[in-house]
Design a protein around this motif. Structure first.
Motif, PDB file in Angstrom:
ATOM      1  N   MET A 193      38.549 -42.367  65.123  1.00  0.00           N
ATOM      2  CA  MET A 193      39.040 -41.026  65.425  1.00  0.00           C
ATOM      3  C   MET A 193      37.991 -40.285  66.248  1.00  0.00           C
ATOM      4  N   GLU A 194      38.425 -39.676  67.339  1.00  0.00           N
ATOM      5  CA  GLU A 194      37.511 -38.917  68.196  1.00  0.00           C
ATOM      6  C   GLU A 194      37.751 -37.425  68.026  1.00  0.00           C
ATOM      7  N   VAL A 195      36.666 -36.692  67.853  1.00  0.00           N
ATOM      8  CA  VAL A 195      36.731 -35.238  67.743  1.00  0.00           C
ATOM      9  C   VAL A 195      35.856 -34.641  68.842  1.00  0.00           C
ATOM     10  N   VAL A 196      36.406 -33.677  69.561  1.00  0.00           N
ATOM     11  CA  VAL A 196      35.668 -33.003  70.631  1.00  0.00           C
ATOM     12  C   VAL A 196      35.286 -31.612  70.137  1.00  0.00           C
ATOM     13  N   TYR A 197      33.998 -31.302  70.241  1.00  0.00           N
ATOM     14  CA  TYR A 197      33.486 -30.010  69.796  1.00  0.00           C
ATOM     15  C   TYR A 197      32.977 -29.204  70.987  1.00  0.00           C
ATOM     16  N   GLN A 198      33.234 -27.897  70.944  1.00  0.00           N
ATOM     17  CA  GLN A 198      32.643 -26.964  71.894  1.00  0.00           C
ATOM     18  C   GLN A 198      31.410 -26.371  71.229  1.00  0.00           C
ATOM     19  N   CYS A 202      17.900 -28.726  74.063  1.00  0.00           N
ATOM     20  CA  CYS A 202      18.758 -28.439  72.901  1.00  0.00           C
ATOM     21  C   CYS A 202      19.375 -29.731  72.379  1.00  0.00           C
ATOM     22  N   LEU A 203      19.826 -30.556  73.316  1.00  0.00           N
ATOM     23  CA  LEU A 203      20.460 -31.814  72.930  1.00  0.00           C
ATOM     24  C   LEU A 203      19.476 -32.729  72.208  1.00  0.00           C
ATOM     25  N   SER A 204      18.216 -32.724  72.640  1.00  0.00           N
ATOM     26  CA  SER A 204      17.213 -33.566  71.991  1.00  0.00           C
ATOM     27  C   SER A 204      16.942 -33.128  70.557  1.00  0.00           C
ATOM     28  N   LYS A 205      17.137 -31.841  70.259  1.00  0.00           N
ATOM     29  CA  LYS A 205      16.975 -31.343  68.898  1.00  0.00           C
ATOM     30  C   LYS A 205      18.139 -31.764  68.004  1.00  0.00           C
ATOM     31  N   LEU A 206      19.320 -31.842  68.594  1.00  0.00           N
ATOM     32  CA  LEU A 206      20.509 -32.225  67.840  1.00  0.00           C
ATOM     33  C   LEU A 206      20.599 -33.734  67.644  1.00  0.00           C
ATOM     34  N   LYS A 207      20.102 -34.492  68.602  1.00  0.00           N
ATOM     35  CA  LYS A 207      20.253 -35.954  68.620  1.00  0.00           C
ATOM     36  C   LYS A 207      19.839 -36.650  67.321  1.00  0.00           C
ATOM     37  N   PRO A 208      18.672 -36.355  66.733  1.00  0.00           N
ATOM     38  CA  PRO A 208      18.288 -37.057  65.500  1.00  0.00           C
ATOM     39  C   PRO A 208      19.277 -36.871  64.355  1.00  0.00           C
ATOM     40  N   TYR A 209      19.889 -35.712  64.283  1.00  0.00           N
ATOM     41  CA  TYR A 209      20.841 -35.439  63.205  1.00  0.00           C
ATOM     42  C   TYR A 209      22.111 -36.276  63.375  1.00  0.00           C
ATOM     43  N   LEU A 210      22.606 -36.342  64.613  1.00  0.00           N
ATOM     44  CA  LEU A 210      23.821 -37.119  64.860  1.00  0.00           C
ATOM     45  C   LEU A 210      23.557 -38.623  64.753  1.00  0.00           C
ATOM     46  N   ASP A 211      22.409 -39.049  65.233  1.00  0.00           N
ATOM     47  CA  ASP A 211      22.069 -40.478  65.181  1.00  0.00           C
ATOM     48  C   ASP A 211      21.908 -40.975  63.751  1.00  0.00           C
ATOM     49  N   ALA A 212      21.412 -40.116  62.873  1.00  0.00           N
ATOM     50  CA  ALA A 212      21.140 -40.526  61.495  1.00  0.00           C
ATOM     51  C   ALA A 212      22.357 -40.440  60.578  1.00  0.00           C
ATOM     52  N   GLU A 213      23.432 -39.843  61.069  1.00  0.00           N
ATOM     53  CA  GLU A 213      24.620 -39.672  60.225  1.00  0.00           C
ATOM     54  C   GLU A 213      25.442 -40.967  60.193  1.00  0.00           C
ATOM     55  N   PRO A 214      25.607 -41.582  59.028  1.00  0.00           N
ATOM     56  CA  PRO A 214      26.308 -42.870  58.933  1.00  0.00           C
ATOM     57  C   PRO A 214      27.803 -42.810  59.247  1.00  0.00           C
ATOM     58  N   THR A 215      28.420 -41.642  59.108  1.00  0.00           N
ATOM     59  CA  THR A 215      29.860 -41.535  59.363  1.00  0.00           C
ATOM     60  C   THR A 215      30.179 -41.417  60.854  1.00  0.00           C
ATOM     61  N   LYS A 267      30.186 -43.023  64.353  1.00  0.00           N
ATOM     62  CA  LYS A 267      30.105 -44.337  64.995  1.00  0.00           C
ATOM     63  C   LYS A 267      29.360 -44.262  66.324  1.00  0.00           C
ATOM     64  N   GLN A 268      29.714 -43.268  67.126  1.00  0.00           N
ATOM     65  CA  GLN A 268      29.035 -43.013  68.388  1.00  0.00           C
ATOM     66  C   GLN A 268      29.361 -41.606  68.848  1.00  0.00           C
ATOM     67  N   TRP A 269      28.545 -41.100  69.755  1.00  0.00           N
ATOM     68  CA  TRP A 269      28.790 -39.748  70.259  1.00  0.00           C
ATOM     69  C   TRP A 269      28.266 -39.626  71.685  1.00  0.00           C
ATOM     70  N   SER A 270      28.761 -38.635  72.393  1.00  0.00           N
ATOM     71  CA  SER A 270      28.322 -38.368  73.758  1.00  0.00           C
ATOM     72  C   SER A 270      28.432 -36.875  74.023  1.00  0.00           C
ATOM     73  N   SER A 271      27.764 -36.421  75.054  1.00  0.00           N
ATOM     74  CA  SER A 271      27.778 -34.993  75.384  1.00  0.00           C
ATOM     75  C   SER A 271      28.109 -34.793  76.852  1.00  0.00           C
ATOM     76  N   ASP A 272      28.573 -33.603  77.160  1.00  0.00           N
ATOM     77  CA  ASP A 272      28.870 -33.228  78.543  1.00  0.00           C
ATOM     78  C   ASP A 272      28.395 -31.799  78.748  1.00  0.00           C
ATOM     79  N   LEU A 273      27.104 -31.650  79.043  1.00  0.00           N
ATOM     80  CA  LEU A 273      26.527 -30.322  79.230  1.00  0.00           C
ATOM     81  C   LEU A 273      26.887 -29.718  80.578  1.00  0.00           C
TER      82      LEU A 273
END
Length: 239
Positions: free
Chosen positions: A1-6, A14-27, A29-35
């Protein structure tokens, strides 16, 4: 399931600060950004729908905020590509414009192609400008997500509804036909480039052709709409 967040992410830092949290979350699968997108989108592949709020918690822990924009379940990806019912508002508006055009020609008493095309395009631009003018700021933000000029120049996105309003007046008054048709070909042609790119990338982008009053998905319908207007303007230049 893909969820798009604004989100309210601003830059790569800013993205580098968020990255460790998303990478460490086991639920996740993968994520990407479009700044580059004005809405600073973050697309997340989740293992279950119940984890959507968990992503919002991760944003908060990293010091940012986000809101869910759209969710696409695996079994909906194919069926969500195109649904005619999704374009009901657009089809009704176009049908209304066509009906008013035919009624106008009937009232005059003699159908004439050039005049009818002027009326149709005039009513088209006035009608579409009306919906955009209801909330110019929201339209500009949505328009910037796919238009190649608006992405680089916010002023163009803000001016676009007024350009359509001016074109509508020119067509209905049948004034300066070279200018009206030339600007139409240029504006709709530029828009067509962005629309084709968005459809090919299959991004969950809102079509802003009727402003943000209706949540119309971007698809081949928008391509056809722009192409028809370009063809009509080109045809009128040759008449």
């Amino acid at each position: 399931m893909e969820v798009v967040y604004q989100s309210n992410l601003r830059c790569g830092n800013c993205l580098s600060k968020l990255k460790p949290y998303l990478d460490a979350e086991p639920t996740i699968k993968q994520w990407s950004s479009d700044l580059a997108d004005p809405r600073k989108l973050v697309r997340v592949q989740l293992s279950s729908i119940a984890e959507k709020t968990r992503v919002l918690d991760l944003f908060h822990q990293a010091g940012f905020s986000a809101q869910e924009l759209v969710t696409v379940k695996p079994d909906e990806k194919e069926t969500s590509k195109f649904k005619l019912s999704s374009y009901r508002p657009l089809l009704l508006v176009v049908a209304y414009i066509l009906g008013v055009t035919l009624f106008t020609e009937f009232a005059i008493g003699q159908f004439e192609w050039t005049r009818a095309m002027n009326h149709f395009m005039g009513f088209f631009f006035l009608g579409f400008a009306f919906f955009k003018l209801l909330n110019v700021t929201a339209f500009a933000e949505a328009f910037q997500t796919y238009d190649v000029v608006a992405k680089r120049w916010h002023g163009y996105a803000l001016a676009y509804p007024f350009v359509e309003l001016g074109l509508g007046i020119l067509y209905l008054s049948q004034s300066f036909p070279l200018l009206a048709n030339g600007v139409t070909i240029a504006v709709m042609g530029i828009g067509l480039v962005g629309v084709i790119a968005a459809v090919r990338n299959r991004k969950p982008i809102q079509c802003a052709c009727l402003g943000t009053v209706f949540n119309l998905p971007m698809s081949v319908v928008t391509i056809v709409e722009n192409s028809v207007m370009i063809a009509m303007a080109g045809g009128m230049l040759l008449m």
